[in-house]
Design an enzyme around this catalytic site. Structure first.
Site, short mmCIF file in Angstrom:
data_model
loop_
_atom_site.label_atom_id
_atom_site.label_comp_id
_atom_site.label_asym_id
_atom_site.label_seq_id
_atom_site.Cartn_x
_atom_site.Cartn_y
_atom_site.Cartn_z
N GLY A 101 29.79 46.72 28.81
CA GLY A 101 29.36 48.25 27.78
C GLY A 101 30.93 47.23 26.28
CE1 TYR A 144 35.84 43.64 47.01
CE2 TYR A 144 34.68 41.67 48.71
CZ TYR A 144 35.66 42.61 47.27
OH TYR A 144 36.39 41.74 46.81
P1 NAD Z 1 44.13 45.07 44.85
O1 NAD Z 1 43.34 45.97 45.21
O2 NAD Z 1 45.54 44.69 44.62
O3 NAD Z 1 43.79 45.64 43.33
C1 NAD Z 1 42.13 46.11 43.08
C2 NAD Z 1 43.57 46.65 41.49
O4 NAD Z 1 42.12 48.09 41.39
C3 NAD Z 1 44.55 47.67 41.82
O5 NAD Z 1 45.05 48.17 41.05
C4 NAD Z 1 43.62 49.31 41.91
O6 NAD Z 1 43.99 50.96 41.78
C5 NAD Z 1 42.69 49.06 40.90
N1 NAD Z 1 41.08 50.01 41.27
C6 NAD Z 1 40.25 50.32 42.05
N2 NAD Z 1 39.73 51.24 41.75
C7 NAD Z 1 39.41 51.72 40.51
C8 NAD Z 1 38.77 52.27 38.95
N3 NAD Z 1 37.34 52.50 39.41
N4 NAD Z 1 39.05 52.37 38.10
C9 NAD Z 1 40.24 51.44 37.93
N5 NAD Z 1 40.71 51.07 38.90
C10 NAD Z 1 40.58 50.92 39.10
O7 NAD Z 1 43.30 43.74 44.69
P2 NAD Z 1 43.54 42.18 44.70
O8 NAD Z 1 43.24 41.52 45.56
O9 NAD Z 1 44.66 42.39 43.82
O10 NAD Z 1 42.28 41.85 43.88
C11 NAD Z 1 41.94 42.12 41.89
C12 NAD Z 1 40.10 41.25 42.36
O11 NAD Z 1 39.91 40.14 42.85
C13 NAD Z 1 38.84 42.72 43.09
O12 NAD Z 1 38.20 42.37 41.91
C14 NAD Z 1 38.50 41.87 44.30
O13 NAD Z 1 37.08 42.53 44.44
C15 NAD Z 1 38.79 40.00 43.67
N6 NAD Z 1 39.65 39.71 45.03
C16 NAD Z 1 39.95 39.29 44.72
C17 NAD Z 1 40.04 38.66 46.30
C18 NAD Z 1 41.15 38.30 47.14
O14 NAD Z 1 41.70 37.75 48.26
N7 NAD Z 1 42.24 38.77 47.34
C19 NAD Z 1 39.42 37.84 46.67
C20 NAD Z 1 38.07 38.00 46.08
C21 NAD Z 1 38.02 38.75 45.57
#
Ligand code: NAD
Ligand code: UDP
Length: 310
Positions: A101, A144
């Site tokens: 949005g 997820y």
């Molecule tokens: P992470 O958990 O370290 O980071 C996620 C961040 O989002 C955290 O800082 C958390 O506090 C924040 N967050 C969660 N819910 C929230 C909300 N409702 N409002 C605001 N902030 C919120 O995980 P990551 O590994 O850094 O992953 C980052 C992104 O990449 C995610 O979307 C994840 O799905 C995607 N991803 C990661 C991987 C991996 O292997 N690390 C693989 C596929 C996809």
């Protein structure tokens, strides 16, 4: 200089992305509710004159005048996304609606951090973007997997209906410094266990595979994807195609840390995918991108990081 919003900016990947964007001279808003992210990840950035931290939950609307948005907010580790499964769905779905949005209003480009989990426990191997996946809609990983699938749907519909300038990347297992020591994912678990002389916990018999990507390669891929012209929206796989069994990973971590730890086998969680490897032909062709850091080199950097904090 661009004004860039990074949701989930205090998390593992988000903190690396914020640092990289600042180093390129952009102005960055890091938005996070600190559910799994931490202040220590972004501590080195605090005080930078173009870095702003906003404590906010993406399930609520957020308005900011920006040129680009990287939408990363969402817990990514199974133990964290299953902790409050309903909140995980809300984060993916309502977070996408709220951020789309704002992007629609400001005409910003917006990139969705989607995941290889959209392929579920895949029948096609390696996974190409054209594969629709094999996902259980009612299992413990569904909050997820399905949340991320709906987010992709929303991105495509905002693009088709409202001409929002979207980009979708599907990230495969990524590791590196700034992972939380209790994150629960396999690379951080094994390294912390090895450094502390505890048993390395293999779930199942360890024959399941994953393809591990070092975080710097991912950040490069994200930036290249954002820079493509508006006609290319993805989805595009970003991952390292070198595939390992979980047992091989455990053995490598024990050997590289010089640990005396042993391996302990634990039950395999429900719906744990048996194999995963990206086909990255599309990223090579459209982004001129491929990973440059292989497992041993990436593990070395990650082990050094964890030695400093555990
Ligand atoms: P992470 O958990 O370290 O980071 C996620 C961040 O989002 C955290 O800082 C958390 O506090 C924040 N967050 C969660 N819910 C929230 C909300 N409702 N409002 C605001 N902030 C919120 O995980 P990551 O590994 O850094 O992953 C980052 C992104 O990449 C995610 O979307 C994840 O799905 C995607 N991803 C990661 C991987 C991996 O292997 N690390 C693989 C596929 C996809
Ligand atoms: N895993 C494991 N021991 C651990 C953590 C994870 O054997 O301590 C396994 C897990 O069952 C899965 C693989 O390692 O098969 C990758 O798990 P992770 O949670 O890192 O990522 P995902 O399953 O989401 O790919």
């Amino acid at each position: 200089m661009k004004q860039i919003l990074v949701t989930g900016g205090a998390g593992f990947i988000g903190s690396h992305l914020c640092a990289r964007l600042l180093s390129e001279g952009h102005s960055v808003i890091c938005l996070d509710n600190f559910f799994t992210g931490s202040r220590s990840n972004i501590l080195p950035l605090i005080g930078h004159k173009f870095f702003e931290v906003v404590r906010h939950d993406v399930t609520l609307p957020y308005y900011a005048e920006v040129d680009e948005v990287y939408n990363l907010a969402c817990p990514a580790s199974p133990i964290h996304y299953q902790f409050d499964a309903i909140q995980t769905v809300k984060t993916s779905v309502m977070g996408a609606i709220n951020m789309l949005g704002n992007a629609s209003r400001t005409k910003a480009k917006i990139l969705q951090a989607s995941t290889s989990e959209v392929y579920g426990d895949p029948f096609e191997h390696p996974q190409k973007e054209s594969y629709w996946g094999n996902v259980n809609p009612i299992g413990i990983r569904s909050c997820y997997d399905e949340g991320k699938r709906v987010a992709e749907t929303l991105f495509m519909d905002y693009h088709r209906i409202n001409n929002v300038r979207i980009k979708i990347i599907r990230i495969f297992n990524t590791y590196g410094p700034n992972m939380h020591p209790n994150d629960g994912r396999v690379v951080s678990n094994f390294i912390v266990q090895a450094l502390q002389g505890q048993d390395l916990t293999i779930y199942g018999d360890g024959s399941q595979t994953r393809s591990f990507q070092y975080v710097d390669d991912l950040v490069e891929g994200m930036i290249r994807m954002m820079a493509t012209d508006d006609s290319f929206v993805g989805p595009v796989n970003i991952g390292n195609p070198n595939e390992f069994t979980i047992r091989e990973l455990a053995e490598k971590v024990i050997q590289m840390t010089g640990s005396t730890s042993k391996i302990a086998y634990r039950p395999l969680p429900h719906d744990d995918p048996k194999q995963r490897r990206p086909d990255i032909s599309l990223a090579k062709k459209r982004l001129d991108w491929e990973p440059t850091i292989q497992l041993e080199q990436g593990l070395q950097k990650t082990i050094e990081y964890f030695k400093g904090i555990v």
